[in-house]
Write an enzyme that holds these catalytic residues in place. Structure first.
Site, PDB file in Angstrom:
ATOM      1  N   ARG A 160       0.840  -1.215   0.000  1.00  0.00           N
ATOM      2  CA  ARG A 160       0.000   0.000   0.000  1.00  0.00           C
ATOM      3  C   ARG A 160       0.872   1.262   0.000  1.00  0.00           C
ATOM      4  O   ARG A 160       0.571   2.234   0.684  1.00  0.00           O
ATOM      5  CB  ARG A 160      -0.925   0.040   1.223  1.00  0.00           C
ATOM      6  CG  ARG A 160      -1.985  -1.035   1.283  1.00  0.00           C
ATOM      7  CD  ARG A 160      -3.011  -0.861   0.170  1.00  0.00           C
ATOM      8  NE  ARG A 160      -4.151  -1.738   0.351  1.00  0.00           N
ATOM      9  CZ  ARG A 160      -4.186  -3.031   0.008  1.00  0.00           C
ATOM     10  NH1 ARG A 160      -3.120  -3.595  -0.547  1.00  0.00           N
ATOM     11  NH2 ARG A 160      -5.275  -3.743   0.200  1.00  0.00           N
ATOM     12  N   SER A 235     -10.341  -0.404   3.161  1.00  0.00           N
ATOM     13  CA  SER A 235      -9.554  -0.539   4.398  1.00  0.00           C
ATOM     14  C   SER A 235      -9.119   0.843   4.869  1.00  0.00           C
ATOM     15  O   SER A 235      -8.451   1.562   4.132  1.00  0.00           O
ATOM     16  CB  SER A 235      -8.291  -1.349   4.149  1.00  0.00           C
ATOM     17  OG  SER A 235      -8.618  -2.612   3.661  1.00  0.00           O
ATOM     18  N   GLU A 331      -4.439   4.221   6.312  1.00  0.00           N
ATOM     19  CA  GLU A 331      -4.098   4.025   4.911  1.00  0.00           C
ATOM     20  C   GLU A 331      -4.719   5.106   4.017  1.00  0.00           C
ATOM     21  O   GLU A 331      -4.175   5.481   2.988  1.00  0.00           O
ATOM     22  CB  GLU A 331      -4.583   2.627   4.487  1.00  0.00           C
ATOM     23  CG  GLU A 331      -3.858   2.042   3.306  1.00  0.00           C
ATOM     24  CD  GLU A 331      -4.539   2.372   2.014  1.00  0.00           C
ATOM     25  OE1 GLU A 331      -3.852   2.892   1.108  1.00  0.00           O
ATOM     26  OE2 GLU A 331      -5.742   2.139   1.901  1.00  0.00           O
TER      27      GLU A 331
HETATM   28  N1  EPU Z   1     -10.459 -10.327  10.570  1.00  0.00           N
HETATM   29  C1  EPU Z   1     -11.155 -10.367  11.763  1.00  0.00           C
HETATM   30  N2  EPU Z   1     -12.161  -9.455  11.958  1.00  0.00           N
HETATM   31  C2  EPU Z   1     -12.502  -8.542  11.027  1.00  0.00           C
HETATM   32  C3  EPU Z   1     -11.790  -8.519   9.812  1.00  0.00           C
HETATM   33  C4  EPU Z   1     -10.778  -9.408   9.607  1.00  0.00           C
HETATM   34  O1  EPU Z   1     -10.898 -11.166  12.635  1.00  0.00           O
HETATM   35  O2  EPU Z   1     -13.426  -7.761  11.284  1.00  0.00           O
HETATM   36  C5  EPU Z   1      -9.356 -11.290  10.368  1.00  0.00           C
HETATM   37  C6  EPU Z   1      -9.795 -12.701   9.993  1.00  0.00           C
HETATM   38  O3  EPU Z   1      -8.907 -13.571  10.627  1.00  0.00           O
HETATM   39  C7  EPU Z   1      -9.564 -12.759   8.492  1.00  0.00           C
HETATM   40  C8  EPU Z   1      -8.345 -11.889   8.355  1.00  0.00           C
HETATM   41  O4  EPU Z   1      -8.530 -10.846   9.313  1.00  0.00           O
HETATM   42  O5  EPU Z   1      -9.319 -14.048   8.063  1.00  0.00           O
HETATM   43  C9  EPU Z   1      -8.131 -11.305   6.985  1.00  0.00           C
HETATM   44  O6  EPU Z   1      -9.287 -10.586   6.564  1.00  0.00           O
HETATM   45  P1  EPU Z   1      -9.497 -10.238   5.004  1.00  0.00           P
HETATM   46  O7  EPU Z   1      -9.334 -11.443   4.182  1.00  0.00           O
HETATM   47  O8  EPU Z   1     -10.779  -9.491   4.880  1.00  0.00           O
HETATM   48  O9  EPU Z   1      -8.265  -9.344   4.651  1.00  0.00           O
HETATM   49  P2  EPU Z   1      -7.606  -8.080   5.356  1.00  0.00           P
HETATM   50  O10 EPU Z   1      -6.205  -8.416   5.671  1.00  0.00           O
HETATM   51  O11 EPU Z   1      -8.461  -7.589   6.482  1.00  0.00           O
HETATM   52  C10 EPU Z   1      -6.626  -7.052   3.170  1.00  0.00           C
HETATM   53  C11 EPU Z   1      -6.681  -5.764   2.402  1.00  0.00           C
HETATM   54  C12 EPU Z   1      -8.008  -5.622   1.669  1.00  0.00           C
HETATM   55  C13 EPU Z   1      -8.132  -6.788   0.703  1.00  0.00           C
HETATM   56  C14 EPU Z   1      -8.061  -8.099   1.515  1.00  0.00           C
HETATM   57  C15 EPU Z   1      -8.054  -9.316   0.632  1.00  0.00           C
HETATM   58  C16 EPU Z   1      -5.267  -4.227   3.630  1.00  0.00           C
HETATM   59  C17 EPU Z   1      -5.195  -2.983   4.454  1.00  0.00           C
HETATM   60  N3  EPU Z   1      -6.489  -4.630   3.289  1.00  0.00           N
HETATM   61  O12 EPU Z   1      -7.632  -6.987   4.179  1.00  0.00           O
HETATM   62  O13 EPU Z   1      -7.923  -4.429   0.901  1.00  0.00           O
HETATM   63  O14 EPU Z   1      -9.353  -6.724  -0.018  1.00  0.00           O
HETATM   64  O15 EPU Z   1      -6.823  -8.139   2.280  1.00  0.00           O
HETATM   65  O16 EPU Z   1      -6.821  -9.426  -0.019  1.00  0.00           O
HETATM   66  O17 EPU Z   1      -4.230  -4.791   3.292  1.00  0.00           O
HETATM   67  C18 EPU Z   1      -8.504  -2.120   0.725  1.00  0.00           C
HETATM   68  O18 EPU Z   1      -7.297  -1.868   0.685  1.00  0.00           O
HETATM   69  O19 EPU Z   1      -9.366  -1.193   0.663  1.00  0.00           O
HETATM   70  C19 EPU Z   1      -8.955  -3.495   0.910  1.00  0.00           C
HETATM   71  C20 EPU Z   1     -10.250  -3.796   1.088  1.00  0.00           C
END
Ligand code: EPU
Length: 335
Positions: A160, A235, A331
């Site tokens: 990012r 995010s 971010e």
């Molecule tokens: N989780 C929770 N609670 C929540 C949200 C997430 O416990 O409310 C935990 C769960 O363990 C889940 C893990 O976080 O398995 C990962 O969640 P998710 O797959 O939704 O991915 P993320 O790491 O939260 C990142 C990106 C997203 C992108 C997803 C999928 C960043 C800041 N965000 O989110 O990007 O869509 O991975 O690759 O790196 C964006 O940048 O706007 C965005 C949506």
């Protein structure tokens, strides 16, 4: 050039914040853009408005970049170089690539925003970032109006992150981006658990780029709020990177803490998990809130101000820091 005065930016930012611009104009061509920037001292560049939180009215000439066009500029047997103008909507561009069977961007389906801002934060999702298919970009230097071409190494992409969020912040306007995409033998990436289970559910054994895109669209729709319905900027925070020793220490206290290994010494922890553990998931404070299915996403239920959203973000940062000793980095661009 048609300049409008004192207009609301509510429909120009995906958070739906009702901040005002003292002057606003839509830019349809690069030559028009160059002419304006050399003559105007105080400008603000607005693209898809999907990665910003407006906490105040803007006292500058807001330039809404609305340049359009997608062109194939070079082809080999295996690859195609596609140039998209900055004002093209990102998701429509991805769909155009899929229709033409050009591979590489399918995992990035449905990300809000425009092509021109995609390199600034090196947009990424489901194991893919734009740096993986990025070839070059064209930009204009604001101070001089001079054109410059940046290759990938000059963009200095990170998680990012890019040079345009650091040394060159506010110095260039990206006018078009060129991607190197595959024409055949696509390098499909469906290692991400959610995509795999979606493919299994659909009984797809040999996925195409369209299958991957369809899965990503469904996953995003099930987890992330549609900005047309509930204002948001995706995010709001970055996932923090911490040392393995800090992680071990936390794991002793919080056994279920998830992590992704990123090097021998560091892991990334999902900020959504940290925020959920602090009790914010689905919480609403007036019209500002934390999304009920993904705590990493802050939402505007209608009439929240940018300051209210920002105050909520700061509360979250404080609570995560006092509970886990981890600083959460925002971010989204705070204006
Ligand atoms: N989780 C929770 N609670 C929540 C949200 C997430 O416990 O409310 C935990 C769960 O363990 C889940 C893990 O976080 O398995 C990962 O969640 P998710 O797959 O939704 O991915 P993320 O790491 O939260 C990142 C990106 C997203 C992108 C997803 C999928 C960043 C800041 N965000 O989110 O990007 O869509 O991975 O690759 O790196 C964006 O940048 O706007 C965005 C949506």
């Amino acid at each position: 050039m048609n300049i409008q005065e004192n207009i609301s930016l509510k429909k120009h930012n995906t958070f739906g914040i009702d901040a005002k611009a003292s002057r606003f104009t839509s830019i349809e061509s690069v030559s028009e853009l160059r002419e304006i920037i050399v003559n105007e001292a105080n400008i603000f560049i607005l693209s898809g408005g999907s990665n910003l939180l407006l906490t105040k009215d803007l006292d500058s000439l807001v330039l809404h970049i609305n340049t359009k066009g997608i062109d194939i500029i070079e082809e080999t047997n295996t690859h195609v170089f596609v140039k998209a103008q900055a004002g093209e909507n990102w998701h429509e561009f991805v769909l155009w690539c899929i229709e033409h069977n050009f591979g590489g961007l399918e995992n990035l389906s449905l990300i809000p925003g425009n092509v021109g801002t995609s390199p600034i934060q090196n947009i990424g999702a489901y194991g893919v970032e734009i740096k993986d298919t990025f070839h070059k970009l064209k930009a204009i230097e604001i101070a001089t109006g001079n054109r410059k071409i940046f290759d990938a190494s000059e963009c200095n992409f990170g998680y990012r992150n890019s040079v345009f969020k650091n040394e060159l912040k506010g110095k260039y306007i990206i006018t078009s981006v060129i991607f190197k995409l595959t024409k055949k033998n696509h390098n499909l990436n469906y290692s991400y658990g959610a995509i795999q289970s979606e493919l299994e559910k659909r009984k797809v054994l040999n996925p195409t780029i369209k299958d991957i895109s369809d899965c990503v669209i469904d996953i995003r729709n099930s987890k992330l709020p549609n900005p047309k319905e509930i204002g948001n900027s995706g995010s709001f925070f970055k996932n923090p990177v911490i040392s393995i020793s800090k992680f071990q220490e936390l794991k002793n206290k919080h056994q279920t803490i998830p992590s992704y290994k990123i090097s021998k010494t560091e892991v990334k922890v999902p900020a959504g998990w940290l925020i959920e553990q602090c009790g914010f998931k689905g919480k609403r404070f007036g019209d500002a809130g934390v999304h009920s299915k993904q705590s990493l996403v802050l939402v505007n239920y209608g009439n929240a101000t940018g300051q209210e959203i920002y105050a909520l973000a700061q509360n979250i940062q404080k609570k995560v820091s006092s509970t886990f000793g981890i600083p959460l980095e925002i971010e989204v661009n705070i204006i």
